[in-house]
Scaffold this active site. Structure first.
Site, mmCIF file in Angstrom:
data_model
loop_
_atom_site.group_PDB
_atom_site.id
_atom_site.type_symbol
_atom_site.label_atom_id
_atom_site.label_comp_id
_atom_site.label_asym_id
_atom_site.label_seq_id
_atom_site.Cartn_x
_atom_site.Cartn_y
_atom_site.Cartn_z
ATOM 1 N N MET A 1 14.311 -73.311 69.644
ATOM 2 C CA MET A 1 14.382 -74.762 69.477
ATOM 3 C C MET A 1 13.511 -75.427 70.517
ATOM 4 S SD MET A 1 16.353 -73.943 72.000
ATOM 5 C CE MET A 1 17.246 -72.815 70.978
ATOM 6 N N CYS A 2 13.058 -76.603 70.217
ATOM 7 C CA CYS A 2 12.131 -77.244 71.132
ATOM 8 C C CYS A 2 12.626 -78.560 71.701
ATOM 9 C CB CYS A 2 10.793 -77.481 70.438
ATOM 10 S SG CYS A 2 9.776 -75.998 70.429
#
Length: 309
Positions: A1-2
């Protein structure tokens, strides 16, 4: 995830933080403003939250983009909590392990997220397999770098490390074998928040209540957001935030953090507070209640060029 976010404070609807602000995590899934790696976070999402009287959080995770999940908008509108951790994901290996690879990861009272990437995974982290109990390796929830980093942090928590020491030690040992790793870690037990800034952006905002939001990037333009310097450990409790430097990348590559240095990081002096000096009782306030919501796919989505985990 960013992109990820954690909150502790007075109970409020999940959507107050995750959907309603003009640049909430919901919008960051397709239009992040400060993301350094990748351009869209459509490979899954998740949110974990705590109910009163129950130390074990609930989770809602999906493998697809958050904007395509009609159920999430309803859930976020009606479910309230005084603590949460949520994330949107840009996958290194798209589709790998479906929602099992989406943060938050969980064990007992803990929720965890990794914003970043470990280059060369899995070979680069192979030297650390021997540091984990065999059962932990065999029971990894997903076959990605974030799940393995979580296993390393969880092993430290189970050995009795406090949250700050556990995250600092995990960053140190991963950076020692993979110096180019980006290791923005986020951890909560519903009462405290621990986070690291190591290669990507991290911000926090404290408010009266007391309440604290720690996030990859601000969800609005309120000037009270504070950027956390790179290579820093953040500890938040009861609206008070403390920052302590983590070792330089070259230091981490040379050796793992000693117990003494980790204890020093965990007991760093207070760097800020959201008590009486901050009149805003709601870190999600000042937003347009209708912005960022909706169930259709946003138009003009860019393609992801460099994933972060």
């Amino acid at each position: 995830m960013c992109r990820h976010v954690a909150y502790t404070g007075p109970a409020l609807p999940l959507g107050r933080l995750l959907v309603e602000p003009p640049h909430a995590l919901y919008r960051q899934s397709w239009a992040p403003r400060r993301q350094r790696y990748g351009t869209v976070n459509a490979d899954g999402f998740g949110v974990g939250w705590y109910a009163d009287g129950d130390p074990v959080p609930a989770r809602y995770r999906r493998a697809g983009p958050v904007w395509a999940d009609r159920s999430f908008a309803d859930l976020a509108r009606v479910v309230s909590s005084g603590a949460l951790l949520a994330a949107v994901r840009d996958a290194t290996l798209s589709g790998a392990d479906a929602e099992a690879a989406a943060a938050p990861f969980a064990d007992g009272p803990w929720l965890f997220s990794h914003n970043g990437a470990v280059p060369g995974w899995p070979d680069s982290l192979a030297p650390l397999v021997a540091t984990l109990p065999p059962a932990d390796v065999l029971s990894l929830e997903a076959r990605n770098d974030a799940a393995f980093v979580w296993a390393l942090a969880l092993a430290r928590l189970r050995r009795g490390d406090d949250p700050g020491r556990a995250l600092a030690g995990t960053v140190g040992e991963v950076a020692a074998v993979s110096p180019a790793s980006r290791l923005n870690l986020l951890l909560t037990d519903g009462a405290t928040i621990a986070a690291t800034a190591w290669g990507d952006t991290l911000w926090y905002r404290s408010a009266a209540g007391p309440a604290t939001v720690v996030a990859s990037e601000p969800h609005d333009d309120d000037p009270r957001w504070v950027e956390v310097p790179d290579r820093t450990l953040l500890l938040a409790s009861r609206g008070h935030v403390r920052l302590a430097p983590l070792g330089r990348r070259s230091d981490a590559a040379a050796h793992r953090p000693s117990p003494a240095s980790a204890r020093s990081a965990a007991s760093a002096p207070d760097s800020g507070s959201g008590s009486e000096s901050d009149p805003d009782p709601d870190p999600g306030s000042g937003s347009d209640p209708g912005s960022g919501s909706g169930s259709g796919r946003p138009g003009g989505l860019p393609s992801a060029k460099e994933p972060c985990t």
